[in-house]
Design an enzyme around this catalytic site. Structure first.
Site, PDB file in Angstrom:
ATOM      1  N   LYS A 179     -56.697 -39.300  27.400  1.00 42.43           N
ATOM      2  CA  LYS A 179     -57.712 -40.314  27.690  1.00 42.43           C
ATOM      3  C   LYS A 179     -58.261 -40.220  29.106  1.00 42.43           C
ATOM      4  O   LYS A 179     -59.417 -40.554  29.360  1.00 42.43           O
ATOM      5  CB  LYS A 179     -57.143 -41.698  27.404  1.00 42.43           C
ATOM      6  CG  LYS A 179     -56.772 -41.840  25.943  1.00 42.43           C
ATOM      7  CD  LYS A 179     -56.792 -43.248  25.465  1.00 42.43           C
ATOM      8  CE  LYS A 179     -56.406 -43.329  24.000  1.00 42.43           C
ATOM      9  NZ  LYS A 179     -55.979 -42.066  23.386  1.00 42.43           N
ATOM     10  N   ARG A 211     -60.810 -36.765  14.649  1.00 38.50           N
ATOM     11  CA  ARG A 211     -60.260 -36.642  13.287  1.00 38.50           C
ATOM     12  C   ARG A 211     -61.150 -37.443  12.349  1.00 38.50           C
ATOM     13  O   ARG A 211     -62.057 -38.145  12.789  1.00 38.50           O
ATOM     14  CB  ARG A 211     -58.863 -37.246  13.254  1.00 38.50           C
ATOM     15  CG  ARG A 211     -58.858 -38.660  13.838  1.00 38.50           C
ATOM     16  CD  ARG A 211     -57.591 -39.420  13.564  1.00 38.50           C
ATOM     17  NE  ARG A 211     -57.341 -40.493  14.513  1.00 38.50           N
ATOM     18  CZ  ARG A 211     -57.838 -41.726  14.430  1.00 38.50           C
ATOM     19  NH1 ARG A 211     -58.631 -42.043  13.436  1.00 38.50           N
ATOM     20  NH2 ARG A 211     -57.568 -42.633  15.350  1.00 38.50           N
ATOM     21  N   HIS A 255     -54.674 -55.341  17.726  1.00 34.43           N
ATOM     22  CA  HIS A 255     -55.498 -54.187  18.079  1.00 34.43           C
ATOM     23  C   HIS A 255     -55.679 -53.193  16.931  1.00 34.43           C
ATOM     24  O   HIS A 255     -56.057 -52.050  17.158  1.00 34.43           O
ATOM     25  CB  HIS A 255     -54.929 -53.463  19.306  1.00 34.43           C
ATOM     26  CG  HIS A 255     -55.020 -54.298  20.538  1.00 34.43           C
ATOM     27  ND1 HIS A 255     -56.140 -54.359  21.309  1.00 34.43           N
ATOM     28  CD2 HIS A 255     -54.126 -55.159  21.088  1.00 34.43           C
ATOM     29  CE1 HIS A 255     -55.938 -55.199  22.304  1.00 34.43           C
ATOM     30  NE2 HIS A 255     -54.736 -55.705  22.184  1.00 34.43           N
TER      31      HIS A 255
END
Lengths: 478, 159, 478, 159
Positions: free
Chosen positions: A117, A295, A236
């Site tokens: 990230k 993906r 989340h």
């Protein structure tokens, strides 16, 4: 491409979805079964069945050497990882590349850049796409996390570098929270994704989670397939997604700019497969790059429904260097509206996982419903796997029609023997804010639809249970 | 035939049922009678409470558990079990199958209500199991890494 | 509209399709069962079940007084006739109108004008739409038929005034044929549609059967939902349909003019429901009005798939005076391509009906398949009803994709115990002319795909039968 | 166990089968041996001829008929029936259930091959049943309006 042997290193509904696409394209779909799931329903769609020895994910779906052995032994030409497991694992895609095995997904460099990230944010910035303020690299200690938190200001989010799908993420309102959660998120990261590295980033209030579907080939053509609104989340994790986004609505300028931003991010890493660029959008409609999932996404069906683009089939064609179904961005259009409900084996009120054995499964759906699932009567949901057992997708001429259809479909979906979140979905589908399309990622937390799940005992339910058991005593038919 | 339904909080329902040859069931509940009509059509089973409106009867009925909204009831056909012991505030029982990740306390430790005693992982999620009452830990029946079924008594706290 | 009680006077897949739409819209779907079909699968989707007493269609689905009694007895507010049976019967829709029962279909006058082919042609002419030359009224005698045949020139077509779906039609190459067929067509007309009247018309060579879907409300709004190509026929009955028409292809001017012609015809009879205007198109792309079917059509799904318009739901909304899902013709767009295979209980080579008992039914479909059917293991197909037991529909991003999907779906459709035309469909789907989209209504007659149906014995089929029987002996599972 | 398959033209296949406990079937056909693997997964049955590639086994096997491309075979398990009489050219047998609409001939009439003897309606379709040979109609076993099953001998013609 025809005749190529493709190993599906996944299970459940996504393994079925991938096998369907492989069969349709004339490839050989090879599925696996493991020792902790000896009768996986996805084998129904696989042409060949292979035993992936092992009792847990580390020994099976996450075990690269063991998978490489199977590939050798069964003369596999390509691999589809589905989502989760090794779908975004750089070592895996590199190991395949070394052996000359086709990885049905993006090139290893793209996986690496978007998978880490810290790097992905850098990439986005350089591509001219705004990012959420946060740590520029991995955060190894609680102290460091707290330091960054104080720099960018609380609340902050602790997230796994290798994470995704909302797993391995926890919000921290203050230093105390960071202390309490840091180790846990590391453990979740390790057990869930095989890597413990963490990031810290700014936590935006009342945000919308809006993502853009990307589809690219190996010749440098990168297309977007419009956006998805994924703001209905608990812990989340998305539970309802829809496309197009009601928050963007008819603002074609905004739609175009977020989709173009996604294409920029994808181009920046020479993206060459199906992928998703996730953005967080504030109430001011400003959006920031969150991450790119390299993906196929759980919620890909709603995009397929409104655009007619078969994302999985095109992802496979792309991997084998075949041309995509379209020639220009203008070929891709939106028609209608789609809504997806994630059906999970969990308590509809506490929303906590509730594994168990399904003993009854019936569907009575209206026209226009797609149910991607791995459910069958007597299916046992074990704690080893994700509690999501199906995706109920409705497509309609417009949002009102899609809502009408998905509501009717939810009424017609009967899963007996385990707790599911169907009851929660029914409440949400009839809740005024959701009906208006007026919700942020705080929807569950603030509107609390789970508290409106009927808890009144209906004695008729008990009678039906008795009837079912009695019928069973007499051979199942009257 | 009498059926008993009992949930984890020992909430109990009991029903009397009679199956008639004309494919109807007579239920008696709290003195009130209810008739349930049953039909098999094209291989599926249907029920009706009025003989006009029909719905699919999904359950295979092979399990002994009824899930009603978010409560689970054990079903007992023809008999009522003896000595189901209620989970007290001090008894930490697994609500779902899972794996013990970490023990935060050991036997003999003092705990206050709400304090985390151990961490249970289920479906890739970590759940902090907290003490239901102030007291001393009398027994810990699990060890780290151990896989547990639902309803397992992990920790006993003496109040 | 919500809560209205609607009786479905039909069976099989269309009764299921209608019930789905009624349930979705919040109406009460009331289905019927008869003494020659006591366990009809369509009841699965009906909320209430009613016994329509009788052993044959004349006593049941065609018996107006008996149906009116049911309507009274069960407090019915509206009726959906499906297709066939009483769907285009003027007396029925008038009887309902008298009782103030909503007929889910067009007004009786439209039914009458379009139902009587002599009048319908007049209507089309006056609306400025070309018609095929032929008898201006009913033809009562062989002599008269021959006379007209000589006037307009052979070949001619003998067709039932009340007919439809290709039933009750026979081509005559010469006077002799007329003599041989006249009485037979009259009998078929009487037994099939309850009325023996015949027409004679010009028989165009290598024609395309192209029809346009109409959807209209009770306020005078008439829309078209584009065209369907229905030229793959045997015995004047469609077996494969696709939308949009590959013969019209990208000729938007032609597409627009045929769709506009259909709207003219519909407006001319104040059409106010879902309906279909059938045209015959010559090799020169000149088209002639053939007839208007004032009902929902068997092949409506392919239009729903490419436009996203739920025709059945909108037909119901229209009948109850509710607004349609769209506000203007421009809201209706085509996205993708759809192909439908009619699955019939018939010999794949002789194409003759082959009733019997189904003993095995399995499907393994790719993504994007819709299967409207009434099949279940142990389903017995009796000679009383139409041999069509299902409609296999594939939707794809373009024709190539739709073809790929429907081909794979046909491979995955297993119906054991009876003869079906699946083997014939497989031949057609791989035949070069069909693949090119280059076919007329003479396709079956001239290309003769039925002759390419594999007749080689495969001993493996015998082994599988043995395996199935042995498995059954041991309880159905190994 | 021996299986016999016989179609309407008396074409015959016979197979020997042995069911082993390891979920395989050994077939013997014209001396050649073939192994069939069977597996039940998630409630469905699958077969394989190599133990690697698997396909769904759809048939419930409850019927005694095999439909291969467009031929129907009667299946006999463990025995071979005696005295199945072949439908001769002069014997008009229904190939499908249907209803007699019209008799064009009566007993004693002379018919020539290809001449229509009666009209049979099946599935709303009229089918002309034609003489398979020249001869005299020996017997008509049906009357107009009569409903018939498949395999029914309607008319016998003496050649």
């Amino acid at each position: 491409m025809k005749g190529k042997r493709v190993l599906i290193i996944n299970r459940g509904e996504i393994a079925i979805r991938v096998a369907k696409a492989l069969n349709e394209l004339g490839l050989v779909s090879v599925g696996v079964w493991t020792d902790n799931e000896t009768e996986p329903p996805h084998l129904e769609y696989c042409q060949e069945w292979v035993h992936l020895v092992g009792n847990n994910n580390k020994e099976t779906y996450l075990n690269i050497p063991k998978i490489m052995d199977l590939i050798e032994k069964y003369k596999i030409d390509g691999v589809h990882p589905g989502y989760g497991f090794l779908s975004e694992n750089r070592e895996f895609s590199e190991a395949l590349a070394k052996k000359g095995i086709t990885f049905i997904g993006p090139n290893p460099t793209a996986v690496y850049k978007m998978g880490a990230k810290d790097i992905s944010k850098q990439v986005a910035k350089e591509a001219g796409v705004p990012v959420v303020p946060g740590s520029t690299g991995e955060v190894d200690t609680i102290e460091e996390a707290i330091k960054i938190g104080n720099e960018i200001g609380f609340p902050v989010l602790l997230k796994a570098v290798a994470g995704g799908g909302g797993k391995g993420m926890r919000p921290c309102m203050n230093e105390e929270d960071v202390k309490n959660n840091f180790a846990a998120v590391q453990r979740e990261a390790l057990s869930g994704f095989g890597y413990a590295g963490l990031l810290v980033e700014k936590y935006i209030l009342n945000p919308h989670h809006i993502e853009v579907q990307i589809l690219a080939d190996k010749k440098g053509n990168v297309y977007h397939v419009f956006e998805r609104e994924c703001s209905v989340q608990r812990r989340h994790q998305k539970i309802i997604e829809e496309a197009p986004s009601p928050f963007i609505g008819t603002d074609e300028v905004l739609r175009n700019s977020i989709c173009e931003a996604a294409v920029k991010c994808a181009r920046a890493v020479n993206y060459d497969s199906a992928g998703t660029v996730e953005f967080i959008m504030g109430e001011d409609k400003k959006f920031y790059f969150l991450e790119m999932n390299t993906r196929i996404q759980v919620e890909h069906p709603i995009t397929e429904e409104i655009t007619g683009v078969d994302l999985v089939a095109n992802m496979i064609k792309s991997a084998f260097g075949e041309p995509l179904d379209f020639k220009s961005q203008d070929d891709i259009k939106i028609l209608g509206h789609a809504i997806e409900l994630r059906i999970c084996a969990e308590d509809p009120i506490s929303m906590l996982p509730a594994p168990g054995k399904i003993v009854g499964f019936e569907t009575t759906f209206p026209q226009g419903i797609r149910f991607d699932h791995c459910i069958y009567p007597k299916f046992t949901i074990t704690p080893d796997f994700d509690p999501m057992i199906g995706k109920l997708i409705a497509k309609g001429f417009n949002r009102e029609v899609a809502l009408r259809k998905v509501r009717n479909a939810a009424e017609g979906l009967i899963i007996d023997g385990i707790k599911t979140n169907i009851a929660l979905h029914k409440v949400i589908l009839n809740e005024e804010n959701f009906i208006k399309g007026n919700y942020s990622t705080n929807y569950i937390g603030t509107i609390k639809p789970q508290e409106k799940v009927a808890v009144k005992e209906d004695i008729k339910a008990f009678m039906l249970k008795v009837a079912a058991i009695e019928l069973n005593q007499m051979g199942g038919q009257v | 035939m009498r059926y008993y339904f009992i949930n984890q909080e020992m909430k109990e329902f009991s029903l009397d049922v009679e199956f008639h040859q004309n494919k109807t069931m007579e239920f008696k509940y709290e003195g009130k009678k209810t008739t349930l009509f049953l039909k098999s059509v094209a291989g599926k089973n249907y029920f009706s409470f009025d003989g006009i409106g029909w719905k699919k009867l999904a359950a295979l009925g092979v399990n002994e558990v009824l899930v009603s909204h978010s409560e689970m009831y054990k079903v007992y056909r023809g008999f009522k079990p003896s000595g189901l012991n209620k989970g007290a505030a001090g008894a930490l029982v697994t609500q779902m199958p899972g794996k013990v990740v970490k023990l935060m306390k050991k036997e003999g430790d003092t705990v206050t209500k709400g304090e985390t005693v151990l961490i249970l992982e289920a479906m890739k999620m970590e759940n902090e199991i907290k003490a239901g009452a102030d007291g001393i830990i009398k027994a810990i029946n699990v060890k780290e890494g151990q896989a547990l079924d639902s309803g397992f008594l992990m920790v006993e706290i003496e109040e």
